[in-house]
Design a protein around this motif. Structure first.
Motif, mmCIF file in Angstrom:
data_model
loop_
_atom_site.group_PDB
_atom_site.id
_atom_site.type_symbol
_atom_site.label_atom_id
_atom_site.label_comp_id
_atom_site.label_asym_id
_atom_site.label_seq_id
_atom_site.Cartn_x
_atom_site.Cartn_y
_atom_site.Cartn_z
ATOM 1 N N VAL A 42 0.803 -1.197 -0.088
ATOM 2 C CA VAL A 42 0.131 0.474 -0.127
ATOM 3 C C VAL A 42 0.758 0.922 0.029
ATOM 4 O O VAL A 42 0.890 2.446 -0.641
ATOM 5 C CB VAL A 42 -1.042 -0.271 1.047
ATOM 6 N N GLN B 286 2.030 1.648 -3.551
ATOM 7 C CA GLN B 286 0.973 2.897 -3.797
ATOM 8 C C GLN B 286 1.130 3.877 -3.623
ATOM 9 O O GLN B 286 0.809 5.255 -4.746
ATOM 10 C CB GLN B 286 -0.307 2.248 -3.930
ATOM 11 N N LYS C 256 3.726 5.835 -4.932
ATOM 12 C CA LYS C 256 3.526 6.479 -6.442
ATOM 13 C C LYS C 256 1.989 7.628 -6.764
ATOM 14 O O LYS C 256 2.442 8.101 -7.989
ATOM 15 C CB LYS C 256 2.098 5.084 -7.382
ATOM 16 N N LEU C 257 0.735 7.580 -6.218
ATOM 17 C CA LEU C 257 -0.279 8.387 -6.336
ATOM 18 C C LEU C 257 0.610 9.537 -6.046
ATOM 19 O O LEU C 257 -0.630 10.934 -7.040
ATOM 20 C CB LEU C 257 -1.088 7.826 -5.065
#
Lengths: 559, 559
Positions: free
Chosen positions: B399, B402, B405-406
């Protein structure tokens, strides 16, 4: 990760536990997890106890929904499954990709660290040509801009006689517009009034007198923020009624990332590489007609000058696009952040706003347009300040009220970025003390960029297997590369895109960090990379030679 | 709106056309519009031709889906229905509300304009006590912070002997961490490495040595950005599996706004006004148990010190909350932006992180926590720079990848805000030249705030019909007000919340802008307002007296 936290449970174990828990839950009929999609994966995972028979884990509590999932680990400590796992997180976020800062850049950062730790590499320096980050490449900020920002940051300096008077008067005007005369105050959510007025006057000058209303200007946190906000307004519907948004391929991956996150449908229209990445209306029509089968196309995004492709659109092309948008009822989004970056002879920047208004009231009264600008590109390259604006034309009044409400939730764009945006649209004027040095600095930067655009195209086109369109504008070349079949096979066997394989290899062998074309989109069977033209001349020359040598070696190795 | 655009089509007409088009589309069986909800409204609208029989509008084209809806208006010009209307925009955006900058503030801005245009009012000045905007209320920035920011903005000043050496060394360190030594470069998306290191050391000092890993720190664009990003990760599922997030009532409306936009379920737990807005675990349990009937509760948000309620949580309470989150498997979000704003005797700020780690590995290894801080509050009040950070504890590694990345899609938080955050977590140290003046300025601001907190409580409690809990911390009072039945009736007849009616009336009569309690949430049948304690002492005194007089007048008028 801190030692304390790692003491009893490694991340891997935590992950395993999490997977196990989902499987247990699935078996127990509970609905603890996420949406339909991710659950499929959980359902197929066997319970942890059978997949890790060596581990003595026992569930301390019932597995009914909502109750904690506690487990006793080997050392007797209680550990809990994570609330937030890859299987239970927002599925739209997982779909987001952003190549410009993707795996290749992460590897570049790792390599930099390894170099600094004394590890031996076939290169002495990592050159990050992946992103349009001007100052990081040695471009100097505009002196006047930074003087004003210093004055605004520390107004004591207004008494310092070494600062020019025009810098002081600009700083004074900006501070007067800030609550308590401080950049530390929140501004209006739409942006500082006086800055929006200056933006409007800039647009009027740029567009030969076409009127601009400050009320149509929204200051933003870089252009990205404005683009995402506009897309957010446009997204609605489900299934075949879902909003579709047309974007060019190749594209700047902010668009695909934002559309993925918002759950909108990405509609690809392909630029024509054979004719210098031109935009053909027949291709727009094809893409639109196909998309109407499965979604509700509502917006058309244009990047001009192009990123990553560097083309500059002709006035005729822009007219055609506007007619197309009017005919097909599409909201136009014009990403014009490179509006000063036009290098090629015969090319000129035309704003969508200007062309729209010159087409007469049939269009200027009806076509909905949002155009975006930023402090990050052009001659200033001030990316870090996250300044930008958008102009909204013909937006429905009720929607505009919703937009204003929406931006108010984040309070305001960063005030130093607003101040910088003000300076960009209101630079020193003839007769002011800083005018000459401002013009000199701006001209030097823009003509150096023009030279580098030419150099890049020329050197790359000397390489067999690389073909590069003229870099008419913006800050990147996007050459097409031939990748031998053997290399394609090796990449495919590794589960990699061939151009990612190519770029990774280049990074490992030369220290040059480029972005593979697959990160921007490209026609099937073609391969590219994006390279910024920003490095200083001597460094750019070295970089291009290294790329050349690498390509030749690569071609030979896989021939 | 510009004259040119208004020439042929008023916004009202555009809106009518838009409504008309939707009706036509609905009749034609097309799916041009939005999601289920908004379409209902369109279906019930009669076609434009029948609702506006006086207008000679004729459709120039078929009404089949996707084709342009062109109409000839009275003057013979072609006009098109808007692509984006209130009926076809993102329905989740429409649900967003943000009271802190809502209609009352818009009216305050209008009143300011009217005053400046010479219009007569029963007051000479609008006092915006609606928002925690310290510098706008006259609070002075910390000299050292602004010196460093000026140095970073215009590094020529590093040669200026009037700047203290510690300011120069801080600026030097920050610039060294920027690409090309310029704040104009993008930083890493997670934030500048050295700043994250400084944040980690600050947290370790604050929390008595509990370890902090810089890799768990994400710099943000104000705290709001971090909070929205975390909520975004947590949202998934549909129907009864939809993510639910527990928030306190009264709450800071960023939470409700973000949850509405993300389509998550807001789960209200009520703070106990009778015991100084304390948080009771039994109330958390009640709210959670009820919510489990209709959603999947996954996160619990706490604001400490409280906004708008000003309470400071005890260590015991925080322990209880952590135990509750562990037992019920909730991701904890701790909004700790007022961590330096603690005034009441016997109160002390305890970070969730510290308490979590002191509860031992059973909790510190498992409970997922995100905590948020900002440059906007405390003694610095630098809202305009949009600086902030979040610390992420026990987040699943996948997570976290992620998340990284976000945040990369928006490139980076504003670098000046990052620099400022660095100064907040790494201020002048004993022995450094700026230490004494820094301590003096910080102490002056914080003790003035403590005095104003006391003053506000005291004066408000002298008014019959107003009762105000102690302002233990943060920057607001949130007193309960008695609104007479007659006033409630008048408000209800007008379709207004009674406390909005009260606050609007106060604004019109006194120029004081407060936010009605309904914007934050409150128990049914109770009414409040939020007022910041930030105005300078003399102004605050005047303001409180005006509030007192207004309330007495209001009570009499509606008795």
């Amino acid at each position: 990760m801190s030692a304390t936290r790692m003491q009893f449970l490694s991340p891997r174990n935590a992950r395993l536990l999490s997977r196990g828990r989902d499987a247990l839950l699935a078996g127990g009929g509970g609905g603890g997890g996420g949406a339909g999609g991710p659950r499929v994966r959980s359902l197929t995972s066997p319970p942890l106890s059978s997949s890790s028979p060596g581990r003595a884990l026992s569930s301390l509590s019932a597995t009914r929904r909502g109750l904690p999932q506690e487990k006793m680990s080997e050392n007797g400590m209680v550990s809990r499954a994570k609330v937030l796992t890859i299987d239970t997180m927002n599925p739209t976020v997982k779909k987001v990709e952003y190549a410009v800062r993707g795996p290749i850049v992460q590897r570049a950062v790792e390599l930099e660290r390894e170099l600094s730790e004394g590890m031996k590499k076939p290169f002495a320096e990592v050159i990050k040509a992946n992103i349009g980050d001007a100052h990081a490449m040695g471009q100097q900020p505009i002196t006047f801009f930074r003087q004003v920002l210093a004055l605004c940051s520390y107004p004591e300096l207004l008494n310092d006689s070494t600062f020019p008077e025009d810098a002081k008067s600009r700083a004074h005007r900006i501070l007067q517009s800030c609550g308590g005369n401080s950049m530390g105050s929140y501004s209006a959510s739409q942006g500082i009034d006086s800055v929006r007025q200056d933006v409007a006057r800039y647009i009027e000058r740029r567009d030969g007198g076409v009127p601009c209303d400050p009320d149509d200007i929204y200051l933003t946190t870089g252009a990205s923020d404005g683009i995402v906000t506009m897309l957010k307004l446009l997204v609605c519907g489900e299934g075949a009624a879902r909003t579709g948004v047309m974007i060019s391929i190749p594209q700047y991956p902010l668009y695909s990332a934002a559309l993925a996150e918002l759950g909108a449908v990405q509609i690809n229209y392909y630029l024509n590489e054979e004719t210098c990445w031109s935009l053909d209306i027949s291709e727009l029509q094809r893409a639109l007609d196909e998309a109407r089968q499965y979604c509700n196309p509502r917006a058309l995004c244009i990047i001009n000058p192009g990123n990553p492709t560097g083309q500059v659109q002709s006035r005729e092309c822009i007219e055609d696009v506007i007619r197309f948008a009017a005919k097909e009822r599409l909201f136009l989004m014009a990403d014009e952040v490179y509006q000063d970056n036009v290098y090629a002879e015969g090319c000129q920047f035309h704003s969508f706003k200007k062309v729209l208004f010159e087409m007469g009231p049939e269009y200027s009264n009806t076509v909905e347009l949002a155009s975006f600008h930023s402090t990050s590109k052009c001659y200033m390259g001030e990316c870090g300040f996250r300044g930008g604006y958008m102009e909204i034309i013909n937006m429905d009044d009720e929607v505009k009220a919703q937009l204003t409400k929406l931006v108010s939730v984040r309070l305001c764009p960063p005030v130093p970025g607003q101040a910088l945006m003000d300076l960009v649209v209101n630079p020193p004027q003839p007769g002011e003390p800083s005018y000459d040095s401002f013009i000199k600095e701006r001209t030097a930067t823009l003509s150096a960029l023009a030279q580098k655009a030419k150099l890049t195209e020329q050197v790359l086109n000397t390489v067999q297997g690389i073909s590069c369109n003229p870099v008419q504008g913006a800050m990147y070349s996007f050459p097409r590369i031939t990748i031998p079949e053997k290399a394609i096979k090796e990449a495919t066997d590794k589960g990699q895109q061939p151009d990612m394989f190519y770029c990774m290899k280049m990074l490992e062998e030369t220290g040059i960090c480029l972005v593979p074309g697959s990160g921007f989109g490209q026609k099937d069977g073609t391969y590219h990379f994006r390279m910024t033209i920003l490095p200083p001349n001597d460094k750019l020359q070295i970089l291009l030679n290294k790329v050349k040598e690498f390509h030749q070696r690569f071609a030979q190795q896989y021939s």
